[in-house]
Enzyme design. Structure first.
Site, short mmCIF file in Angstrom:
data_model
loop_
_atom_site.label_atom_id
_atom_site.label_comp_id
_atom_site.label_asym_id
_atom_site.label_seq_id
_atom_site.Cartn_x
_atom_site.Cartn_y
_atom_site.Cartn_z
N GLY A 54 0.82 -1.21 0.00
CA GLY A 54 0.00 0.00 0.00
C GLY A 54 0.85 1.26 0.00
CB SER A 55 3.90 2.26 1.80
OG SER A 55 3.23 2.30 3.03
CB SER A 96 7.32 2.33 5.59
OG SER A 96 6.71 1.34 6.39
CB SER A 98 3.74 0.10 9.68
OG SER A 98 4.74 -0.48 8.86
CB THR A 101 7.74 -2.27 5.55
OG1 THR A 101 6.37 -2.08 5.94
CG2 THR A 101 7.80 -3.19 4.37
NE ARG A 144 -6.59 -2.76 2.47
CZ ARG A 144 -6.19 -3.19 3.65
NH1 ARG A 144 -4.93 -3.03 4.01
NH2 ARG A 144 -7.02 -3.77 4.48
CD GLU A 219 -3.31 -5.10 0.53
OE1 GLU A 219 -3.18 -4.84 1.73
OE2 GLU A 219 -2.67 -4.51 -0.37
CG HIS A 235 4.51 -6.99 -27.52
ND1 HIS A 235 4.91 -6.86 -28.83
CD2 HIS A 235 4.10 -5.75 -27.14
CE1 HIS A 235 4.76 -5.61 -29.22
NE2 HIS A 235 4.27 -4.91 -28.22
CE LYS A 328 3.77 -6.62 6.35
NZ LYS A 328 3.17 -5.30 6.56
O1 PA5 Z 1 -1.99 -2.61 2.54
C1 PA5 Z 1 -1.25 -3.20 3.34
O2 PA5 Z 1 -1.56 -3.37 4.52
C2 PA5 Z 1 0.11 -3.72 2.87
O3 PA5 Z 1 0.16 -3.75 1.48
C3 PA5 Z 1 1.22 -2.82 3.45
O4 PA5 Z 1 1.15 -1.53 2.87
C4 PA5 Z 1 2.61 -3.42 3.20
O5 PA5 Z 1 2.69 -4.67 3.82
C5 PA5 Z 1 3.75 -2.54 3.66
O6 PA5 Z 1 3.54 -2.03 4.95
P1 PA5 Z 1 3.74 -0.44 5.21
O7 PA5 Z 1 2.78 0.23 4.27
O8 PA5 Z 1 3.38 -0.24 6.63
O9 PA5 Z 1 5.17 -0.13 4.90
#
Ligand code: PA5
Length: 332
Positions: A54-55, A96, A98, A101, A144, A219, A235, A328
């Site tokens: 998401g980040s 990030s 959180s 990561t 996200r 997700e 292609h 994780k």
């Molecule tokens: O949407 C989510 O929860 C994940 O895709 C996180 O974004 C990903 O695991 C990375 O974590 P962070 O966005 O805290 O760096």
């Protein structure tokens, strides 16, 4: 539906409804833009944008938007290490939500060791404790759902590092609200997504939007979804479509009004071939008159809501990502 799932759906709905407002609710700090300007004046050889999941989406949008205007390389890093070409003359922005990561932290440490100009965008975690030019974002949002907040930081930082004027995101809030009014009149209904595995197809600035849509269905709705990018998929992937898969797969073509003529022709020709095979393609066109950024945000906002409605239809909790958390946990 359990009350926990119901409350998760309502929380995610609130985040998606807030999407337009979040774009400019926590604007990039003047102090940080000043540091970006200084780095740009000093001269940098390129910019590396670090982040996962998401980040990383905000980074992908920024790179797609600035691809033709940036005069230095913009590298997307979704890994533990930096490309070998990155020297101390690069600026590195670690994103990030959180701040914990491991891939992002590892690549960030490498950037620090190399002596790069390091910047970070985070709500906290270990990243917030490390030395960098830091921009903080609010806590308690799933990464996200924080896309507009992250983009509101990473876009002006990257533009300024590139020596370009920083985009003004404030007017986009009202525009997104107005585009939203067209959702109801959209000819595409949730039924068209519900019983199929979507394959989001995009090109140029719509490619990261297609990728984001796939990730949101994965997700939020906990369902299979795929993405592909033109012209490359013409292609290879095109050859793989068969009449057998047409009852399971639904191509969703994302069209920009800024797309180059060659891409328009490819999109139309691809659709014709898929139609002949019996696929029922959905074509989603970005709102007329929108800027490239406006188009990206408008379709993202719409498809985010589709992912939530799919979750709701199937009693799925859109807030938690237990399989990602489990993985994780296994790696700790
Ligand atoms: O949407 C989510 O929860 C994940 O895709 C996180 O974004 C990903 O695991 C990375 O974590 P962070 O966005 O805290 O760096």
């Amino acid at each position: 539906m359990t009350s926990k799932t119901k409350s998760s759906i309502e929380r995610m709905r609130k985040h998606i409804e807030e999407f337009p407002r979040l774009l400019a609710s926590h604007p990039i700090e003047d102090e940080i833009l000043k540091k970006c300007r200084l780095a740009s004046k000093k001269g940098i050889d390129g910019i590396c944008l670090l982040g996962m999941g998401g980040s990383s989406i905000a980074n992908q949008y920024v790179i797609a938007l600035l691809r033709e205007r940036a005069r230095i390389p913009l590298l997307l890093v979704q890994d533990y290490t930096l490309p070998g070409c990155v020297t101390k003359n690069y600026a590195v922005i670690a994103v990030s939500y959180s701040g914990n990561t491991e891939e992002t932290l590892a690549a960030f440490s490498e950037a620090t060791c190399k002596g790069c100009d390091v910047f970070s965008v985070t709500s906290g975690g270990k990243l917030a404790e490390l030395h960098s030019v830091k921009s903080k974002i609010p806590v308690n949002i799933p990464p996200r759902a924080a896309l507009p907040l992250l983009l509101g930081k990473v876009l002006p930082m990257t533009e300024t590092l590139c020596g370009l004027p920083a985009s003004n995101l404030i007017p986009l809030e009202a525009k997104l609200e107005s585009y939203r009014k067209d959702w109801k009149s959209s000819s595409v209904t949730i039924k068209e997504f519900a019983d199929y595995i979507p394959l989001f197809i995009g090109a140029e600035t719509m490619a990261p939007v297609a990728y984001r849509a796939k990730c949101q269905i994965n997700e939020n709705a906990k369902r299979e979804a795929f993405f592909s990018q033109l012209p490359e998929a013409n292609h290879n992937e095109l050859e793989g479509f068969s009449k057998d898969a047409k009852c399971r797969l639904r191509p969703v073509m994302l069209r920009s009004n800024h797309e180059r003529m060659e891409i328009g022709k490819r999109m139309n020709a691809t659709k014709d071939i898929l139609d002949d095979l019996g696929y029922d393609c959905i074509v989603l066109r970005a709102p007329k008159g929108a800027t490239q950024l406006g188009e990206m945000m408008a379709l993202t906002h719409y498809l985010d809501m589709i992912s939530l409605i799919l979750a709701e239809r199937n009693d799925i909790d859109p807030m938690t990502v237990p399989k990602i958390e489990r993985l994780k946990g296994r790696l700790e």
